[in-house]
Design a protein around this motif. Structure first.
Motif, mmCIF file in Angstrom:
data_model
loop_
_atom_site.group_PDB
_atom_site.id
_atom_site.type_symbol
_atom_site.label_atom_id
_atom_site.label_comp_id
_atom_site.label_asym_id
_atom_site.label_seq_id
_atom_site.Cartn_x
_atom_site.Cartn_y
_atom_site.Cartn_z
ATOM 1 N N MET A 1 2.752 -1.085 4.530
ATOM 2 C CA MET A 1 1.856 0.074 4.570
ATOM 3 C C MET A 1 2.627 1.389 4.655
ATOM 4 S SD MET A 1 -1.456 0.961 4.937
ATOM 5 C CE MET A 1 -2.448 -0.298 5.760
ATOM 6 N N ASP A 2 2.447 2.229 3.653
ATOM 7 C CA ASP A 2 2.957 3.593 3.698
ATOM 8 C C ASP A 2 2.176 4.360 4.778
ATOM 9 O OD1 ASP A 2 4.183 5.990 2.974
ATOM 10 O OD2 ASP A 2 2.828 6.341 1.284
ATOM 11 N N ILE A 3 2.812 5.366 5.368
ATOM 12 C CA ILE A 3 2.115 6.151 6.386
ATOM 13 C C ILE A 3 1.331 7.309 5.762
ATOM 14 C CG2 ILE A 3 2.383 7.592 8.459
ATOM 15 C CD1 ILE A 3 3.117 4.822 9.101
ATOM 16 N N SER A 4 2.022 8.093 4.919
ATOM 17 C CA SER A 4 1.374 9.240 4.279
ATOM 18 C C SER A 4 0.687 8.797 2.998
ATOM 19 C CB SER A 4 2.416 10.320 3.947
ATOM 20 O OG SER A 4 3.090 10.708 5.110
ATOM 21 N N LEU A 5 -0.642 8.780 3.044
ATOM 22 C CA LEU A 5 -1.437 8.345 1.894
ATOM 23 C C LEU A 5 -2.543 9.373 1.654
ATOM 24 C CD1 LEU A 5 -1.915 4.601 2.959
ATOM 25 C CD2 LEU A 5 -0.637 5.348 0.943
ATOM 26 N N PRO A 6 -2.976 9.518 0.412
ATOM 27 C CA PRO A 6 -4.140 10.379 0.170
ATOM 28 C C PRO A 6 -5.373 9.696 0.765
ATOM 29 C CG PRO A 6 -3.531 9.220 -1.835
ATOM 30 C CD PRO A 6 -2.475 8.887 -0.817
ATOM 31 N N VAL B 1 0.865 -1.181 0.000
ATOM 32 C CA VAL B 1 0.000 0.000 0.000
ATOM 33 C C VAL B 1 0.902 1.231 0.000
ATOM 34 C CG1 VAL B 1 -1.950 1.155 1.120
ATOM 35 C CG2 VAL B 1 -1.616 -1.314 1.435
ATOM 36 N N GLU B 2 1.012 1.869 -1.143
ATOM 37 C CA GLU B 2 1.953 3.000 -1.305
ATOM 38 C C GLU B 2 1.443 3.886 -2.435
ATOM 39 O OE1 GLU B 2 4.388 5.622 -1.309
ATOM 40 O OE2 GLU B 2 5.565 4.114 -0.216
ATOM 41 N N ASP B 3 1.313 5.190 -2.177
ATOM 42 C CA ASP B 3 0.747 6.077 -3.207
ATOM 43 C C ASP B 3 1.798 6.583 -4.194
ATOM 44 O OD1 ASP B 3 1.698 7.614 -0.928
ATOM 45 O OD2 ASP B 3 0.915 9.387 -1.963
ATOM 46 N N ASN B 4 3.065 6.604 -3.783
ATOM 47 C CA ASN B 4 4.120 7.089 -4.675
ATOM 48 C C ASN B 4 4.539 5.974 -5.641
ATOM 49 O OD1 ASN B 4 7.182 7.280 -5.301
ATOM 50 N ND2 ASN B 4 6.598 9.379 -4.787
HETATM 51 MG MG LIG Z 1 2.960 8.241 0.634
#
Ligand SMILES: [Mg+2]
Length: 124
Positions: A52-57, A8-11
Motif C-alpha cells: 500500500m502506497d501512502i500518498s494516493l489520490p 496499490v500505487e498511483d504512480n
Molecule cells: Mg503515491
C-alpha cells in the motif's frame, strides 16, 4: 493456494517497479491505482497481502489501511506500507495504525522478498 499480492500505487513507474519485483519473486499480483479500487478488488479476489502506497489520490493509504483492519472480512490481510520520505519520523505511528510492515521506496528486491516470505502463507 496461490498467494495473490495486491499492489496499490498511483504512480505508474513505482507500480511497474513493484509489479516486476513481485513477479520476479514468483508471486501472482494485481495492480490498482487508488484505495477505492483496492476495496473493489477485494470484493472480487482473494488477496494474501497488500502493498500500500501512502500518498494516493482520494483516500490515502493510511486511512485505507485503518478501514481494512476494522473490517471483519479484510482485517486478517497483511498490509505493507510502501513509503516515501513523507513518512520520515512517523514510522511507529504507521505501525500502530495497522500496517504490518514498512518498506521505503525505492523498494529493494531483497527487502520485498523478505516481507513476502514472512507474510504470505505459501513457501516459494
Ligand atoms: Mg503515491
Amino acid at each position: 493456494m496461490d498467494s495473490n499480492i495486491l499492489i496499490v500505487e498511483d504512480n505508474a513507474d513505482n507500480r511497474q517497479l513493484l509489479a516486476w519485483l513481485v513477479e520476479d519473486a514468483g508471486y501472482p499480483h494485481t495492480e490498482v491505482g487508488t484505495a477505492e479500487q483496492c476495496f473493489l478488488m477485494l470484493e472480487e479476489q482473494a488477496v494474501s497481502l497488500i502493498l500500500m502506497d501512502i500518498s494516493l489520490p482520494g483516500m490515502d493509504g493510511l486511512t485505507a489501511t485503518k478501514k481494512l483492519k476494522r473490517e471483519l472480512l479484510t482485517s486478517h490481510i497483511p498490509v505493507v506500507a510502501c513509503t516515501g520520505l513523507e513518512v520520515k519520523g512517523r514510522e511507529s505511528a504507521l505501525l500502530e495504525a495497522g500496517f504490518d510492515a514498512l518498506l521505503t521506496k525505492p523498494v529493494s528486491y531483497q527487502l520485498l522478498h523478505t516481507v513476502l516470505e514472512k507474510f504470505t502463507p505459501t513457501v516459494h
